[in-house]
Design a protein around this motif. Structure first.
Motif, PDB file in Angstrom:
ATOM      1  N   ILE A  31       0.717  -1.154  -0.075  1.00  0.00           N
ATOM      2  CA  ILE A  31       0.210  -0.019   0.046  1.00  0.00           C
ATOM      3  C   ILE A  31       0.933   1.081   0.180  1.00  0.00           C
ATOM      4  N   ALA A  32       1.000   1.901  -1.044  1.00  0.00           N
ATOM      5  CA  ALA A  32       1.723   3.191  -1.146  1.00  0.00           C
ATOM      6  C   ALA A  32       0.647   4.188  -1.536  1.00  0.00           C
ATOM      7  N   LEU A  33       0.423   5.220  -0.158  1.00  0.00           N
ATOM      8  CA  LEU A  33      -0.666   6.066  -0.275  1.00  0.00           C
ATOM      9  C   LEU A  33      -0.288   7.466  -0.312  1.00  0.00           C
ATOM     10  N   ALA A  34      -0.757   8.053  -1.384  1.00  0.00           N
ATOM     11  CA  ALA A  34      -0.426   9.473  -1.430  1.00  0.00           C
ATOM     12  C   ALA A  34      -1.808  10.330  -1.292  1.00  0.00           C
ATOM     13  N   CYS A  35      -1.550  10.965  -0.049  1.00  0.00           N
ATOM     14  CA  CYS A  35      -3.054  11.386   0.473  1.00  0.00           C
ATOM     15  C   CYS A  35      -3.324  12.947   0.300  1.00  0.00           C
ATOM     16  N   GLU A  98       0.657  -3.966  -0.890  1.00  0.00           N
ATOM     17  CA  GLU A  98       1.198  -2.537  -0.861  1.00  0.00           C
ATOM     18  C   GLU A  98       0.056  -1.275  -1.528  1.00  0.00           C
ATOM     19  N   THR A  99      -0.239  -0.559  -0.570  1.00  0.00           N
ATOM     20  CA  THR A  99      -1.209   0.613  -1.106  1.00  0.00           C
ATOM     21  C   THR A  99      -0.324   1.768  -1.253  1.00  0.00           C
ATOM     22  N   THR A 100      -0.462   2.375  -2.184  1.00  0.00           N
ATOM     23  CA  THR A 100       0.067   3.893  -2.132  1.00  0.00           C
ATOM     24  C   THR A 100      -0.960   4.843  -2.382  1.00  0.00           C
ATOM     25  N   MET A 101      -0.959   5.877  -1.486  1.00  0.00           N
ATOM     26  CA  MET A 101      -2.152   7.080  -1.590  1.00  0.00           C
ATOM     27  C   MET A 101      -1.215   8.294  -1.842  1.00  0.00           C
ATOM     28  N   ALA A 167       0.002  22.276   4.226  1.00  0.00           N
ATOM     29  CA  ALA A 167      -1.189  22.743   3.809  1.00  0.00           C
ATOM     30  C   ALA A 167      -0.983  22.903   2.456  1.00  0.00           C
ATOM     31  N   GLY A 168      -1.811  22.529   1.392  1.00  0.00           N
ATOM     32  CA  GLY A 168      -1.924  22.641  -0.068  1.00  0.00           C
ATOM     33  C   GLY A 168      -0.922  21.853  -0.791  1.00  0.00           C
ATOM     34  N   ARG A 169      -0.220  21.109  -0.347  1.00  0.00           N
ATOM     35  CA  ARG A 169       0.876  20.428  -0.910  1.00  0.00           C
ATOM     36  C   ARG A 169       0.613  18.743  -0.984  1.00  0.00           C
ATOM     37  N   GLU A 170       0.959  18.214  -1.957  1.00  0.00           N
ATOM     38  CA  GLU A 170       0.770  16.842  -2.194  1.00  0.00           C
ATOM     39  C   GLU A 170       1.760  15.838  -1.701  1.00  0.00           C
ATOM     40  N   PHE A 171       1.177  14.914  -1.134  1.00  0.00           N
ATOM     41  CA  PHE A 171       2.239  13.942  -0.326  1.00  0.00           C
ATOM     42  C   PHE A 171       1.421  12.596  -0.820  1.00  0.00           C
ATOM     43  N   THR A 172       2.599  11.540  -0.603  1.00  0.00           N
ATOM     44  CA  THR A 172       2.484  10.150  -0.798  1.00  0.00           C
ATOM     45  C   THR A 172       2.625   9.164   0.448  1.00  0.00           C
ATOM     46  N   VAL A 173       1.550   8.390   0.606  1.00  0.00           N
ATOM     47  CA  VAL A 173       1.892   7.395   1.746  1.00  0.00           C
ATOM     48  C   VAL A 173       1.863   6.010   1.186  1.00  0.00           C
ATOM     49  N   GLU A 174       2.790   5.216   1.708  1.00  0.00           N
ATOM     50  CA  GLU A 174       3.133   4.006   1.256  1.00  0.00           C
ATOM     51  C   GLU A 174       2.782   3.055   2.395  1.00  0.00           C
ATOM     52  N   VAL A 175       2.037   2.075   2.276  1.00  0.00           N
ATOM     53  CA  VAL A 175       1.718   1.043   3.417  1.00  0.00           C
ATOM     54  C   VAL A 175       1.999  -0.150   2.902  1.00  0.00           C
ATOM     55  N   GLN A 176       2.826  -1.328   3.460  1.00  0.00           N
ATOM     56  CA  GLN A 176       2.937  -2.478   3.195  1.00  0.00           C
ATOM     57  C   GLN A 176       2.256  -3.615   4.230  1.00  0.00           C
TER      58      GLN A 176
END
Length: 547
Positions: A31-35, A98-101, A167-176
């Motif tokens: 799980i790669a998560l870009a939130c 793996e989930t990436t958001m 705030a206002g910026r893109e980010f990525t979250v990766e969960v394995q």
């Protein structure tokens, strides 16, 4: 949605999950998560000089739903999910996942949460490529006093100070993560989420994979997300399974890759906004067919992905194919009502998953679970129309809160009434309205469609959600006349398509479309208040508006 348990008393039923008359599995997924972050009233909104620009703060762990406050998270808005699963159907196990958001923050985050059950073991979480702290915590408040009902969980993420979302910026979250996903038991005791697809209901059973449906909260049984209808996102779903198994996701089949170790990866992509509860990762032994149809209102050729359980008898297979053969005409019927089909493909999954007992409007691929006890695969043609109608009302135009579910189910149920009358020898919707108004017991009127007594166990209660919802729609049709009504049906798609609608927004749009003024407009508002919020039999009926 439709449920088969009602079949003994009704000719057809649906449950947003539809209750069919006659909604987990994988091997390895990361799980790669870009939130993307949602502003949450009072606690998560980012404002100049406030928490979004100064000291970091924690994202809210609820979006304040009136029925399911345990779901949803504040501080970000999810934009895209890439879900990679390595699934062993024989063991019903995700060997890896793996989930990436990808998301956008609405405040400077010290901590944020995702909706994710703790049945699967998380091995790592990264935010923007750097390891983050994480923990599993129960959502609040308790969902039910019944110990058999699943308590929603949160995956709480604490980014390294250097990668705290701004705030206002893109980010990525990766969960394995990895493990054996478990189904979710809802407050009404039905099951959803990652369901081992087995038959019959009683042992000994034969199992071939997973029947994966997510309304209202089942998606968090197999991937971490902001599991709330207003936070729609796009999806890539990649599922690695043994050769011979079919793996299904939302959207279109982008690639099917065979590997040297005897496995294949099915890569599905959906570029239209999708609510998390409408996703899937169903796996099994299917007769899988890729065809096409022409959507006549636009001339667009749509891919059609149909999957039928491979154990279907010749008679079952013939009956299912007879229903599927009518799907293109039903889609074109609905496009005349609501406007062009809102997605880029269509299809269906007719599985053999005993113990489920309903159909669900999975985006682009409605799912049919088969008989509750036998699991025998089937698709009722009326239920099929209902699930296809949801692609417009429910999937493209989606409820804003779970208290708005009458909108999804009322419109889909009315669509089935209308189609059955014009195309399949059914009763006139006006006659159905008259009969229900005259014969429904007083106690059935006590649950208001837009309130549901504040009890999530009532989400799929047939009369208030399906029947009274559809009566509200049909009554409005009789009040304003067909020309205004059918123009309004299309206008809803234009105004709210690929987004969300609340009951209040629906009422406001319907009143504006009516063209009424003065006393007639006030009467129409009272009509909606009685029919959607009243806890007794409404006294305002279409005849009160005169010719």
């Amino acid at each position: 949605m439709w449920s088969s348990l009602a079949a003994s008393t009704l000719s057809s039923t649906h449950r947003g999950r539809e209750t069919v008359i006659s909604s987990r599995w994988f091997k390895g997924f990361t799980i790669a998560l870009a939130c993307g972050l949602l502003a949450f009233p009072a606690t998560s909104a980012a404002a100049p000089g406030g928490q979004g620009y100064g000291k970091p703060s924690d994202g809210a762990r609820s979006l304040g739903d009136p029925l399911l406050p345990q779901l949803g998270n504040g501080g970000y808005d999810a934009e895209h999910y890439r879900i990679e699963l390595d699934y062993d159907p024989g063991a019903n196990r995700l060997d890896s996942a793996e989930t990436t958001m990808i998301a956008t923050a609405s405040q400077k985050l010290r901590e944020f949460s995702l909706d994710f059950q703790d049945d699967l073991e998380v091995s790592s979480v990264e935010v923007d490529g750097r390891a983050a702290g994480f923990s599993a915590e129960e959502a609040t408040p308790d969902l039910s006093d019944d110990p058999d009902v699943t308590q929603p969980m949160k995956l709480v993420v604490t980014p390294h100070p250097s990668t705290r979302p701004k705030a206002g910026r893109e980010f990525t979250v990766e969960v394995q993560y990895a493990g054996q996903p478990q189904p979710i038991t809802d407050p009404d005791t039905s099951i959803e989420g990652w369901i081992n697809a087995c038959f019959p209901f009683d042992p000994p059973q034969t199992c071939d994979g997973a029947f994966v449906v997510g309304e209202p909260m089942g998606s968090q049984s197999w991937f971490p997300s902001n599991n709330y209808p207003t936070d729609k996102a796009t999806f890539d779903t990649l599922i690695r399974v043994p050769n011979g198994s079919t793996a299904l996701g939302v959207g279109e089949l982008a690639e099917l890759t065979e590997h040297a170790d005897g496995t294949s990866t099915w890569h599905w992509t959906e570029d239209d906004p999708t609510a998390t509860y409408l996703t899937t990762a169903t796996v099994g032994d299917f007769i899988f067919d890729v065809g096409s149809m022409v959507e006549t209102s636009t001339g667009t050729t749509l891919p059609v992905y149909n999957a039928i359980d491979a154990t279907a008898s010749p008679a079952q297979l013939a009956a299912i194919n007879a229903s599927l053969a009518r799907a293109p005409e039903q889609i074109n019927f609905l496009s005349e009502l609501y406007g062009p089909y809102p997605f880029d493909s269509t299809g269906a999954v007719a599985d053999r998953a005993a113990g489920v007992g309903y159909a669900l409007e999975v985006q682009t691929k409605p799912h049919y679970s088969g008989g509750f006890t036998s699991g025998d695969p089937s698709i009722d043609v009326g239920t099929q129309l209902h699930e296809l109608a949801h692609q417009w009302v429910g999937n493209s135009v989606t409820l804003e809160t779970w208290a708005d579910i009458w909108f999804n189910e009322g419109w889909a149920n009315w669509s089935e009434w209308y189609w059955q009358f014009l195309e399949n020898g059914g009763d006139d919707p006006a006659a159905i309205w008259d009969d229900l108004y005259a014969t429904t017991p007083a106690e059935d009127w006590e649950t208001a469609p837009a309130l549901l007594d504040g009890d999530p166990a009532n989400l799929f209660h047939f009369f208030p959600t399906y029947q009274r919802g559809a009566m509200t729609v049909q009554g409005y049709r009789e009040i304003v006349g067909d020309q205004t009504f059918f123009a309004f049906a299309k206008a809803i798609q234009s105004q709210f398509g690929h987004g969300n609608v609340s009951t209040a927004e629906f009422i406001a749009a319907a009143e504006e479309a009516s063209g009424f003024t003065g006393a007639r407009l006030e009467l129409l508002d009272d009509y909606f208040q009685q029919w959607l919020y009243g806890e007794t039999r409404p006294t305002i009926v279409p005849d009160d508006f005169g010719p």
